[in-house]
Design a protein around this motif. Structure first.
Motif, PDB file in Angstrom:
ATOM      1  N   ARG A 166       0.826  -1.208   0.000  1.00 14.21           N
ATOM      2  CA  ARG A 166       0.000   0.000   0.000  1.00 14.21           C
ATOM      3  C   ARG A 166       0.857   1.254   0.000  1.00 14.21           C
ATOM      4  N   GLU A 167       2.016   1.190   0.650  1.00 12.86           N
ATOM      5  CA  GLU A 167       2.922   2.335   0.660  1.00 12.86           C
ATOM      6  C   GLU A 167       3.598   2.511  -0.700  1.00 12.86           C
ATOM      7  N   MET A 168       3.931   1.387  -1.333  1.00 11.57           N
ATOM      8  CA  MET A 168       4.630   1.438  -2.612  1.00 11.57           C
ATOM      9  C   MET A 168       3.691   1.700  -3.786  1.00 11.57           C
ATOM     10  N   TYR A 169       2.440   1.191  -3.675  1.00  8.08           N
ATOM     11  CA  TYR A 169       1.475   1.322  -4.773  1.00  8.08           C
ATOM     12  C   TYR A 169       0.161   1.899  -4.253  1.00  8.08           C
ATOM     13  N   PRO A 170       0.184   3.126  -3.771  1.00  3.43           N
ATOM     14  CA  PRO A 170      -1.032   3.722  -3.200  1.00  3.43           C
ATOM     15  C   PRO A 170      -2.146   3.822  -4.232  1.00  3.43           C
ATOM     16  N   GLY A 171      -3.349   3.490  -3.787  1.00  4.02           N
ATOM     17  CA  GLY A 171      -4.508   3.608  -4.656  1.00  4.02           C
ATOM     18  C   GLY A 171      -4.703   2.447  -5.609  1.00  4.02           C
ATOM     19  N   LYS A 172      -3.816   1.455  -5.565  1.00  2.82           N
ATOM     20  CA  LYS A 172      -3.937   0.302  -6.465  1.00  2.82           C
ATOM     21  C   LYS A 172      -4.386  -0.933  -5.684  1.00  2.82           C
ATOM     22  N   ARG A 173      -4.858  -1.942  -6.413  1.00  2.00           N
ATOM     23  CA  ARG A 173      -5.209  -3.213  -5.800  1.00  2.00           C
ATOM     24  C   ARG A 173      -3.924  -3.886  -5.318  1.00  2.00           C
ATOM     25  N   ASN A 174      -3.919  -4.339  -4.082  1.00  2.89           N
ATOM     26  CA  ASN A 174      -2.709  -4.935  -3.518  1.00  2.89           C
ATOM     27  C   ASN A 174      -2.966  -6.297  -2.898  1.00  2.89           C
ATOM     28  N   SER A 175      -3.955  -7.015  -3.442  1.00  7.77           N
ATOM     29  CA  SER A 175      -4.146  -8.397  -3.031  1.00  7.77           C
ATOM     30  C   SER A 175      -2.952  -9.222  -3.501  1.00  7.77           C
ATOM     31  N   LEU A 176      -2.836 -10.451  -3.004  1.00  8.58           N
ATOM     32  CA  LEU A 176      -1.722 -11.305  -3.417  1.00  8.58           C
ATOM     33  C   LEU A 176      -1.768 -11.554  -4.922  1.00  8.58           C
ATOM     34  N   ASP A 177      -2.945 -11.815  -5.450  1.00 12.94           N
ATOM     35  CA  ASP A 177      -3.070 -12.036  -6.902  1.00 12.94           C
ATOM     36  C   ASP A 177      -2.661 -10.798  -7.685  1.00 12.94           C
ATOM     37  N   ALA A 178      -3.095  -9.622  -7.227  1.00 10.53           N
ATOM     38  CA  ALA A 178      -2.765  -8.380  -7.924  1.00 10.53           C
ATOM     39  C   ALA A 178      -1.264  -8.125  -7.905  1.00 10.53           C
ATOM     40  N   LEU A 179      -0.615  -8.413  -6.777  1.00 12.14           N
ATOM     41  CA  LEU A 179       0.829  -8.212  -6.683  1.00 12.14           C
ATOM     42  C   LEU A 179       1.584  -9.208  -7.554  1.00 12.14           C
ATOM     43  N   CYS A 180       1.094 -10.450  -7.602  1.00  8.07           N
ATOM     44  CA  CYS A 180       1.716 -11.440  -8.486  1.00  8.07           C
ATOM     45  C   CYS A 180       1.690 -10.951  -9.929  1.00  8.07           C
ATOM     46  N   GLU A 181       0.551 -10.443 -10.356  1.00  7.76           N
ATOM     47  CA  GLU A 181       0.422  -9.941 -11.725  1.00  7.76           C
ATOM     48  C   GLU A 181       1.331  -8.733 -11.949  1.00  7.76           C
ATOM     49  N   ARG A 182       1.361  -7.814 -10.992  1.00  8.75           N
ATOM     50  CA  ARG A 182       2.147  -6.586 -11.144  1.00  8.75           C
ATOM     51  C   ARG A 182       3.649  -6.862 -11.153  1.00  8.75           C
ATOM     52  N   LEU A 183       4.076  -7.847 -10.368  1.00 11.26           N
ATOM     53  CA  LEU A 183       5.507  -8.093 -10.192  1.00 11.26           C
ATOM     54  C   LEU A 183       6.025  -9.262 -11.035  1.00 11.26           C
ATOM     55  N   GLY A 184       5.143  -9.857 -11.834  1.00 12.04           N
ATOM     56  CA  GLY A 184       5.582 -10.934 -12.716  1.00 12.04           C
ATOM     57  C   GLY A 184       5.799 -12.261 -12.013  1.00 12.04           C
ATOM     58  N   VAL A 185       5.060 -12.505 -10.915  1.00 13.32           N
ATOM     59  CA  VAL A 185       5.156 -13.774 -10.196  1.00 13.32           C
ATOM     60  C   VAL A 185       4.093 -14.725 -10.741  1.00 13.32           C
ATOM     61  N   ASN A 186       4.489 -15.911 -11.155  1.00 12.18           N
ATOM     62  CA  ASN A 186       3.581 -16.874 -11.785  1.00 12.18           C
ATOM     63  C   ASN A 186       2.660 -17.499 -10.742  1.00 12.18           C
ATOM     64  N   ASN A 187       1.371 -17.165 -10.793  1.00 12.12           N
ATOM     65  CA  ASN A 187       0.394 -17.751  -9.881  1.00 12.12           C
ATOM     66  C   ASN A 187      -0.661 -18.546 -10.636  1.00 12.12           C
ATOM     67  N   SER A 188      -0.284 -19.099 -11.779  1.00 12.82           N
ATOM     68  CA  SER A 188      -1.239 -19.817 -12.629  1.00 12.82           C
ATOM     69  C   SER A 188      -1.788 -21.071 -11.942  1.00 12.82           C
ATOM     70  N   GLY A 189      -1.052 -21.601 -10.955  1.00 13.80           N
ATOM     71  CA  GLY A 189      -1.524 -22.794 -10.251  1.00 13.80           C
ATOM     72  C   GLY A 189      -2.457 -22.489  -9.108  1.00 13.80           C
ATOM     73  N   ARG A 190      -2.787 -21.229  -8.912  1.00 12.16           N
ATOM     74  CA  ARG A 190      -3.604 -20.830  -7.763  1.00 12.16           C
ATOM     75  C   ARG A 190      -5.072 -20.743  -8.162  1.00 12.16           C
ATOM     76  N   ILE A 191      -5.738 -21.881  -8.188  1.00  7.12           N
ATOM     77  CA  ILE A 191      -7.175 -21.905  -8.487  1.00  7.12           C
ATOM     78  C   ILE A 191      -7.961 -21.645  -7.204  1.00  7.12           C
ATOM     79  N   LEU A 192      -7.607 -22.373  -6.151  1.00  6.41           N
ATOM     80  CA  LEU A 192      -8.166 -22.137  -4.823  1.00  6.41           C
ATOM     81  C   LEU A 192      -7.055 -21.625  -3.915  1.00  6.41           C
TER      82      LEU A 192
END
Length: 238
Positions: free
Chosen positions: A126-152
């Motif tokens: 939240r400090e680094m990306y104010p006003g943006k979505r900062n859920s784990l999924d959102a951070l994975c997408e923003r930072l290039g972390v592969n979360n394709s296996g995360r269905i549940l």
């Protein structure tokens, strides 16, 4: 040696105060910011059913948990694993509330008394990306972390993803790690002096493509630090 534990839980619902319990604990160990494989993954019998909405999130059935140990039966194992570590959690208040409740039910003091500190990656994001979505999924997408296996949601998988996210969020510290590794590798080694005066090394200049790639890495590090990098303050890099 810096020991960090990335931790996540799954629960029967959203309120520890109203009787919801932890049903899964996933922990990933980092030593000097590197995965060790010394993980802790446990399921618990909560002695109650999960709420329907919680089941949709984690998919862990009440039937599956019936033969699992209760938290009180393995609490010492959990405490010993976590003892003295910096614990990294996403939205720490939620997990800490449940961990404190589970410990209280076994007559033990609050979670923070067993560890060195807690780092909340949600607060960092939240400090680094104010006003943006900062859920784990959102951070994975923003930072290039592969979360394709995360269905549940799953505690161990989420802890592994969060470890990768944390390394990306703090990647400006990597230079310090290189220095630490160099010092550690020298311990116990017998060094032999070599005369390098006659050695002539060729100078290989970076190509335009390599310079552009280097500039992009610097820009990513600067962004991850919130514009607090030294070269930015000195104006040495455009």
């Amino acid at each position: 040696m810096s020991r960090q534990i990335v931790l996540d839980t799954e629960t029967t619902g959203l309120s520890a105060d109203n009787g919801d319990r932890i049903i899964e604990l996933g922990c990933v160990e980092l030593l000097n910011r590197r995965l060790t494989g010394n993980n802790l993954h446990l399921f618990f019998n909560p002695d109650r059913d999960s709420h329907e909405d919680a089941l949709k999130v984690h998919g862990i059935s009440n039937e599956f948990l019936k033969d699992k140990p209760r938290f009180a039966e393995v609490v010492e194992r959990v405490i010993e694993y976590l003892r003295g570590a910096e614990v990294i959690i996403h939205n720490a208040a939620f997990d800490l509330g449940f961990l404190d409740k589970e410990l209280a039910l076994t007559g033990r003091p609050a979670f923070r008394t067993h560890i060195a500190s807690v780092t909340d990656t949600l607060a960092m994001a939240r400090e680094m990306y104010p006003g943006k979505r900062n859920s784990l999924d959102a951070l994975c997408e923003r930072l290039g972390v592969n979360n394709s296996g995360r269905i549940l949601h799953g505690a161990l998988l989420d802890a592994e993803l969060l470890a990768d996210v944390y390394i990306h969020l703090t990647r400006g510290q990597d230079a310090l790690l290189i220095a630490d590794d160099a010092q550690e590798s020298a311990h116990g080694l017998k060094l032999t002096a070599i005369d390098l005066r006659a050695l002539v090394l060729p100078v290989v200049h970076a190509s335009a493509q390599e310079q552009a790639a280097h500039a992009e890495v610097l820009a990513q590090i600067d962004k991850a630090s919130g514009g607090k990098t030294i070269w930015r303050s000195l104006g040495s890099v455009p």
